[in-house]
Design a protein around this motif. Structure first.
Motif, short mmCIF file in Angstrom:
data_model
loop_
_atom_site.label_atom_id
_atom_site.label_comp_id
_atom_site.label_asym_id
_atom_site.label_seq_id
_atom_site.Cartn_x
_atom_site.Cartn_y
_atom_site.Cartn_z
N SER A 235 0.86 -1.18 0.00
CA SER A 235 0.00 0.00 0.00
C SER A 235 0.89 1.23 0.00
O SER A 235 1.62 1.48 0.95
CB SER A 235 -0.92 0.01 1.23
N LEU A 236 0.85 1.98 -1.09
CA LEU A 236 1.58 3.24 -1.21
C LEU A 236 0.54 4.36 -1.25
O LEU A 236 -0.45 4.27 -1.97
CB LEU A 236 2.42 3.28 -2.48
N GLU A 237 0.82 5.42 -0.51
CA GLU A 237 -0.15 6.50 -0.42
C GLU A 237 0.40 7.80 -0.97
O GLU A 237 1.58 8.11 -0.84
CB GLU A 237 -0.59 6.69 1.02
N CYS A 238 -0.48 8.57 -1.56
CA CYS A 238 -0.13 9.85 -2.16
C CYS A 238 -1.23 10.84 -1.83
O CYS A 238 -2.43 10.52 -1.97
CB CYS A 238 0.01 9.68 -3.66
N THR A 239 -0.85 12.03 -1.36
CA THR A 239 -1.85 13.06 -1.11
C THR A 239 -1.39 14.38 -1.73
O THR A 239 -0.19 14.67 -1.80
CB THR A 239 -2.11 13.27 0.38
N VAL A 240 -2.34 15.15 -2.17
CA VAL A 240 -2.08 16.45 -2.79
C VAL A 240 -2.72 17.52 -1.93
O VAL A 240 -3.84 17.34 -1.44
CB VAL A 240 -2.64 16.50 -4.22
N GLU A 241 -2.01 18.63 -1.75
CA GLU A 241 -2.54 19.75 -0.99
C GLU A 241 -2.57 21.00 -1.85
O GLU A 241 -1.76 21.16 -2.76
CB GLU A 241 -1.66 20.01 0.25
N GLY A 242 -3.51 21.87 -1.57
CA GLY A 242 -3.53 23.17 -2.22
C GLY A 242 -4.27 23.23 -3.53
O GLY A 242 -4.21 24.25 -4.23
N THR A 243 -4.98 22.17 -3.87
CA THR A 243 -5.78 22.19 -5.08
C THR A 243 -6.97 21.26 -4.89
O THR A 243 -6.96 20.41 -3.98
CB THR A 243 -4.95 21.75 -6.30
N SER A 244 -7.97 21.40 -5.71
CA SER A 244 -9.13 20.51 -5.60
C SER A 244 -9.41 19.88 -6.96
O SER A 244 -9.09 20.45 -8.00
CB SER A 244 -10.37 21.28 -5.12
N ARG B 40 -9.02 5.70 -5.14
CA ARG B 40 -9.07 7.13 -4.81
C ARG B 40 -10.24 7.33 -3.87
O ARG B 40 -11.34 7.68 -4.30
CB ARG B 40 -9.22 7.98 -6.06
N PRO B 41 -10.01 7.12 -2.58
CA PRO B 41 -11.10 7.23 -1.61
C PRO B 41 -11.51 8.67 -1.31
O PRO B 41 -12.65 8.90 -0.87
CB PRO B 41 -10.52 6.55 -0.36
N GLN B 42 -10.59 9.60 -1.50
CA GLN B 42 -10.89 11.02 -1.29
C GLN B 42 -10.35 11.82 -2.47
O GLN B 42 -9.52 11.32 -3.24
CB GLN B 42 -10.24 11.52 0.02
N ASP B 43 -10.79 13.06 -2.57
CA ASP B 43 -10.46 13.88 -3.74
C ASP B 43 -8.96 13.99 -3.96
O ASP B 43 -8.49 13.99 -5.10
CB ASP B 43 -11.07 15.27 -3.57
N ARG B 44 -8.20 14.13 -2.87
CA ARG B 44 -6.78 14.40 -3.00
C ARG B 44 -5.92 13.25 -2.47
O ARG B 44 -4.78 13.46 -2.08
CB ARG B 44 -6.44 15.71 -2.30
N GLN B 45 -6.46 12.05 -2.49
CA GLN B 45 -5.74 10.89 -2.00
C GLN B 45 -5.78 9.79 -3.04
O GLN B 45 -6.84 9.44 -3.57
CB GLN B 45 -6.38 10.39 -0.69
N PHE B 46 -4.60 9.25 -3.32
CA PHE B 46 -4.48 8.21 -4.35
C PHE B 46 -3.63 7.09 -3.76
O PHE B 46 -2.55 7.35 -3.24
CB PHE B 46 -3.83 8.80 -5.59
N ILE B 47 -4.12 5.86 -3.83
CA ILE B 47 -3.44 4.74 -3.19
C ILE B 47 -3.13 3.67 -4.22
O ILE B 47 -3.99 3.32 -5.06
CB ILE B 47 -4.32 4.15 -2.07
N LEU B 48 -1.92 3.16 -4.17
CA LEU B 48 -1.50 2.06 -5.04
C LEU B 48 -1.36 0.80 -4.17
O LEU B 48 -0.71 0.85 -3.13
CB LEU B 48 -0.17 2.39 -5.71
N SER B 49 -1.97 -0.29 -4.60
CA SER B 49 -2.01 -1.49 -3.77
C SER B 49 -1.70 -2.75 -4.56
O SER B 49 -1.80 -2.77 -5.79
CB SER B 49 -3.42 -1.66 -3.16
N SER B 50 -1.35 -3.77 -3.79
CA SER B 50 -1.24 -5.11 -4.34
C SER B 50 -1.57 -6.09 -3.23
O SER B 50 -1.22 -5.87 -2.08
CB SER B 50 0.17 -5.38 -4.87
N LYS B 51 -2.22 -7.18 -3.61
CA LYS B 51 -2.53 -8.20 -2.60
C LYS B 51 -1.33 -9.12 -2.38
O LYS B 51 -1.06 -9.57 -1.28
CB LYS B 51 -3.74 -9.02 -3.04
N LYS B 52 -0.59 -9.40 -3.48
CA LYS B 52 0.57 -10.27 -3.39
C LYS B 52 1.64 -9.77 -4.35
O LYS B 52 1.50 -9.87 -5.57
CB LYS B 52 0.21 -11.72 -3.77
N LEU B 53 2.72 -9.26 -3.81
CA LEU B 53 3.79 -8.70 -4.63
C LEU B 53 4.57 -9.78 -5.36
O LEU B 53 4.79 -10.89 -4.86
CB LEU B 53 4.75 -7.89 -3.76
N LEU B 54 5.00 -9.42 -6.58
CA LEU B 54 5.88 -10.25 -7.39
C LEU B 54 7.26 -9.60 -7.46
O LEU B 54 7.38 -8.37 -7.26
CB LEU B 54 5.32 -10.41 -8.81
#
Lengths: 112, 115
Positions: free
Chosen positions: A20-29, A68-82
């Protein structure tokens, strides 16, 4: 001013573990959000993009998913990494259309 | 199939001289082009862009030239400085019906500026 945060900076994970990698953006919508991967010796490959909450488009078939659970949040996921998931992952945003994209600092993922 | 190509993986230039980085593209729908600079273990930073309605855009030491008929663009850095040493990525996008204008990147050219 707008800023983009991406974490963690480095990650070492065993094969078969989740991601789970998380990314958030501030200052824009309502930004367009992107996940790119830079593999060794290759350019920046677009993995996913999102134009709004819950809207995800995938550019290449792969072992990863995005949300993308929220406007400025983006998550990259994997259940099982290769092993082949190793690389440098970059989150980016822009205002859509033909505009420049702004990148986070990246996450170096090593799958062992 | 690569739509944006940077055929030179590396370039070495003397400090004070001109650096010319080249990029070719295949998709005639591309109408916006950008150059990014990237240091190791960091995200790319935006340098300069050009719209397809122009053939030249200049910003300080950086100039981008676009030749639409040849589907070719180049980045000129004059004068080159050691701090310019980095990997440079060319990117392109197209805004048309059904497209989000996503950036498509080349593989990059590693520029080394020697003192």
């Amino acid at each position: 001013s707008q800023t983009i945060h991406q974490w963690p900076a480095t990650l070492v994970q065993p094969v078969g573990s989740p991601l789970s990698l998380e990314c958030t953006v501030e200052g824009t919508s309502n930004p367009n959000l992107y996940w790119y991967r830079q593999a060794a010796g290759r350019g920046l490959q677009l993995l996913f993009y999102s134009v709004g909450i819950g809207q995800i488009s995938s550019e290449v078939p792969q072992n990863l998913s995005a949300s993308r659970p929220q406007d400025r949040q983006f998550i990259l996921s994997s259940k099982k990494l290769l092993l082949s998931d190793s690389g440098f992952y970059l989150c980016a945003w822009n205002r859509g259309g033909n505009t420049e994209a702004f990148f986070g600092q990246g996450t170096r993922l090593t799958v062992v | 199939d690569q739509q944006v190509k940077q055929n030179s993986p590396s370039l070495s230039v003397q400090e004070g001289r001109i650096s010319i980085l080249n990029c070719d593209y295949t998709n005639s729908m591309f109408d916006y082009f950008l150059w990014y600079k990237k240091y190791p273990a960091e995200g790319p930073t935006f340098l300069i862009s050009i719209s397809s309605i122009k053939d030249k855009n200049e910003d300080g030491r950086f100039t981008v030239f676009l030749n639409k008929s040849a589907k070719h663009l180049s980045l000129h850095i004059v004068p080159s400085q050691p701090g310019d040493s980095a990997v440079y990525f060319c990117a392109a996008s197209a805004l048309y019906r059904g497209s989000q204008g996503n950036l498509i990147f080349g593989k990059g050219t590693k520029l080394s500026v020697k003192p």
